[in-house]
Design a protein around this motif. Structure first.
Motif, short mmCIF file in Angstrom:
data_model
loop_
_atom_site.label_atom_id
_atom_site.label_comp_id
_atom_site.label_asym_id
_atom_site.label_seq_id
_atom_site.Cartn_x
_atom_site.Cartn_y
_atom_site.Cartn_z
N PHE A 273 0.85 -1.19 0.00
CA PHE A 273 0.00 0.00 0.00
C PHE A 273 0.89 1.24 0.00
CE2 PHE A 273 -2.75 -3.31 1.49
CZ PHE A 273 -3.99 -2.99 0.96
N ILE A 274 0.54 2.16 -0.86
CA ILE A 274 1.29 3.41 -0.99
C ILE A 274 0.35 4.55 -0.64
CG2 ILE A 274 2.65 4.88 -2.52
CD1 ILE A 274 3.06 2.40 -4.32
N VAL A 275 0.76 5.34 0.34
CA VAL A 275 -0.05 6.47 0.80
C VAL A 275 0.72 7.76 0.52
CG1 VAL A 275 -1.05 7.64 2.81
CG2 VAL A 275 -1.28 5.15 2.55
N GLY A 276 0.04 8.72 -0.04
CA GLY A 276 0.64 10.02 -0.28
C GLY A 276 -0.21 11.13 0.33
N ILE A 277 0.45 12.10 0.95
CA ILE A 277 -0.24 13.25 1.54
C ILE A 277 0.39 14.51 0.96
CG2 ILE A 277 -0.86 14.45 3.69
CD1 ILE A 277 -0.37 11.72 5.10
N ARG A 278 -0.45 15.38 0.43
CA ARG A 278 0.06 16.58 -0.24
C ARG A 278 0.92 17.40 0.72
NH1 ARG A 278 -4.70 19.62 -2.65
NH2 ARG A 278 -4.37 20.97 -0.84
N ARG A 279 2.01 17.94 0.20
CA ARG A 279 3.02 18.56 1.06
C ARG A 279 2.51 19.76 1.84
NH1 ARG A 279 7.81 16.17 0.31
NH2 ARG A 279 8.15 15.05 -1.66
N ASP A 280 1.45 20.41 1.37
CA ASP A 280 0.95 21.57 2.09
C ASP A 280 -0.01 21.19 3.22
OD1 ASP A 280 -0.84 20.78 -0.05
OD2 ASP A 280 -2.03 22.53 0.47
N ILE A 281 -0.31 19.88 3.36
CA ILE A 281 -1.21 19.41 4.43
C ILE A 281 -0.42 19.29 5.72
CG2 ILE A 281 -2.74 17.58 5.19
CD1 ILE A 281 -3.79 19.14 2.78
N LYS A 282 -0.82 20.01 6.71
CA LYS A 282 -0.12 20.02 7.99
C LYS A 282 -0.13 18.63 8.62
CE LYS A 282 0.05 22.45 12.43
NZ LYS A 282 -0.60 23.49 13.30
N GLY A 283 1.02 18.19 9.07
CA GLY A 283 1.12 16.90 9.77
C GLY A 283 1.26 15.70 8.86
N GLY A 284 1.37 15.91 7.55
CA GLY A 284 1.45 14.79 6.64
C GLY A 284 2.63 13.88 6.91
N GLN A 285 3.72 14.46 7.38
CA GLN A 285 4.91 13.66 7.68
C GLN A 285 4.67 12.68 8.83
OE1 GLN A 285 7.78 13.43 6.22
NE2 GLN A 285 8.11 15.25 4.97
#
Length: 463
Positions: free
Chosen positions: A186-198
């Motif tokens: 499973f590959i999950v991506g969170i847009r870089r401008d979304i706070k807390g994505g890391q």
């Protein structure tokens, strides 16, 4: 009617999906939708599907029967992903299981060189153009293996360059409550401008060890306490260096493989089922152990000519091979030699490829191509290694105390809810379910994503 349709889908476990009809917590697009495994999980968490992409017409019909018939009548059928570009709406999550055959051992292992593998490029293009807040993608574990490292790394790099924090992990359906040994990446991506994505973390395994009898109808539900053995008792001097997750070196297997071209602790050969002398069994065992040697041909298993067999069994007579041909254990291939009649693992013996015991923790990975897989209907609790196969044949196989896995059994083993409407053709239904994603795995991944509150609402409070 709308609320009732959603409610039975989720067994009445929560009102989140019902409320989503009026106040969705987030929106999503269902790529490579199949029959809706991703959708079930995301709707349970309060998501609203804005559109779906699928090209198999029989899968689309099942999808529509379950999701579009009573509600979402204005939902967009997006068609072939190869023709998709900018969507006519903004969307929070793009989800989908990209076709896996190019990366699977069951396929040709051609990766991005296969037209189906190139659908990854279309997926990346759609994500790049539409910039959802997040995406969840699924594929076979084979994509992550060393032979595909360069291609897998290029996929991850392209997704990262599309403005996403990208993380991946191989997860097994068994760890999320299903009696199926199914590894998927499973590959999950969170847009870089979304706070807390890391901070996103994949879910950890649940504290549960299911049993096969919880998912398969018409079988004994009696648990069996398995005895532990010293590995030499089971394997002698040939203790395997590694075993599958559900094959331990200190206990008897929970399944029996019917195959003349493989060997193992619980492999049953045709010469175990047909009356044969000790000498005939010896001949068959020698053919089995030598048929994969490259001196007989380039394939993974080749006919052995008489001269080759004579070199292995110095006192062999042609009449002995003729008797095994008469018993339909061997066949003669002109100008090549002798091979087993049952020479394909997937075909098994007599239409049976594998029989699992009902108390087993997990069945093998369910596939679209399928094999003749069965489950014993009676309790079988022999714990004597020397008698294990003999008693299984006498007590389970010969009296036919076993049943084939049905489409509805497969649906349960993939985590689909009981009222889910399956294709009325069992073979098609099995193919669709073999291609599906295990619903609970998606549910827990998406739940881990949503607790980060990437959409700026109170969705995390609904769990």
């Amino acid at each position: 009617m709308q609320a009732k349709q959603i409610e039975w889908f989720h067994g009445g476990r929560s009102l989140t999906a019902i409320n989503a009809i009026f106040r969705p917590q987030f929106t999503f697009v269902d790529l490579f939708a199949g029959i809706g495994g991703f959708r079930i999980a995301l709707e349970e968490l309060g998501g609203k599907c804005l559109g779906y992409s699928e090209i198999d017409r029989t899968s689309i019909q099942v999808y529509r029967d379950n999701f579009i018939r009573y509600s979402n009548l204005d939902e967009k059928e997006l068609g072939d992903i190869q023709l998709l570009n900018k969507l006519p709406f903004d969307v929070d999550i793009i989800a989908g299981g990209v076709p896996c055959q190019p990366w699977s051992i069951a396929g040709k292992l051609r990766g991005l060189n296969d037209p189906r593998g190139q659908l990854w490029l279309d997926t990346i293009r759609v994500i790049t153009l539409n910039q959802p807040k997040a995406f969840i993608l699924e594929n076979v574990r084979g994509l992550t293996e060393p032979r595909h490292k360069e291609q897998f790394d290029s996929i991850l790099a392209a997704l990262s360059e599309a403005n996403y924090v990208v993380k991946w992990r191989v997860l097994n359906a068994f760890d999320f409550g299903l009696s199926q040994d199914r590894d998927r990446v499973f590959i999950v991506g969170i847009r870089r401008d979304i706070k807390g994505g890391q901070n996103f973390q994949f879910p950890e395994p649940l504290n549960r060890r299911p049993k096969l009898f919880e998912f398969v109808e018409g079988v004994s539900k009696k648990p069996v306490v398995k005895k532990k053995f010293s590995p030499p008792v089971l394997f002698g001097d040939n203790i395997p260096p590694s075993r599958g997750r559900f094959q331990k070196t200190d206990e008897l297997n929970d399944f029996f493989l019917f195959s003349d071209v493989r060997n193992g602790q619980t492999t049953i050969h045709s010469w175990d089922l047909i009356a044969t002398s000790d000498r005939e069994k010896q001949i068959c065992d020698i053919i089995l152990k030598n048929r994969r040697k490259k001196i007989y041909g380039p394939k993974d298993g080749n006919p052995i000519p008489f001269d080759g067999l004579k070199a292995l069994i110095s006192d062999l007579e042609m009449a002995e091979l003729d008797r095994l041909v008469e018993k339909r254990i061997l066949r003669f291939i002109e100008n090549r030699g002798y091979e087993f009649v049952n020479s394909k693992i997937s075909s098994g013996i007599g239409g049976v490829a594998k029989i699992y015991l009902a108390h087993a923790e997990a069945i093998g990975t369910l596939t679209a191509t399928g094999t003749k897989v069965f489950v014993a209907t009676k309790t079988f609790d022999c714990q004597n290694p020397e008698r294990y196969k003999i008693e299984f044949i006498e007590k389970i196989y010969r009296p036919k105390h076993y049943k084939e896995i049905t489409a509805r059994d497969m649906a349960r083993l993939q985590g689909f809810p009981e009222p889910f409407i399956l294709d009325n053709n069992p073979s098609r239904a099995k193919k669709q379910l073999g291609n599906a994603v295990p619903v609970p795995v998606v549910y827990h991944i998406a739940r881990s994503l949503l607790v980060l509150n990437p959409f700026g609402n109170e969705v995390q409070n609904s769990f």
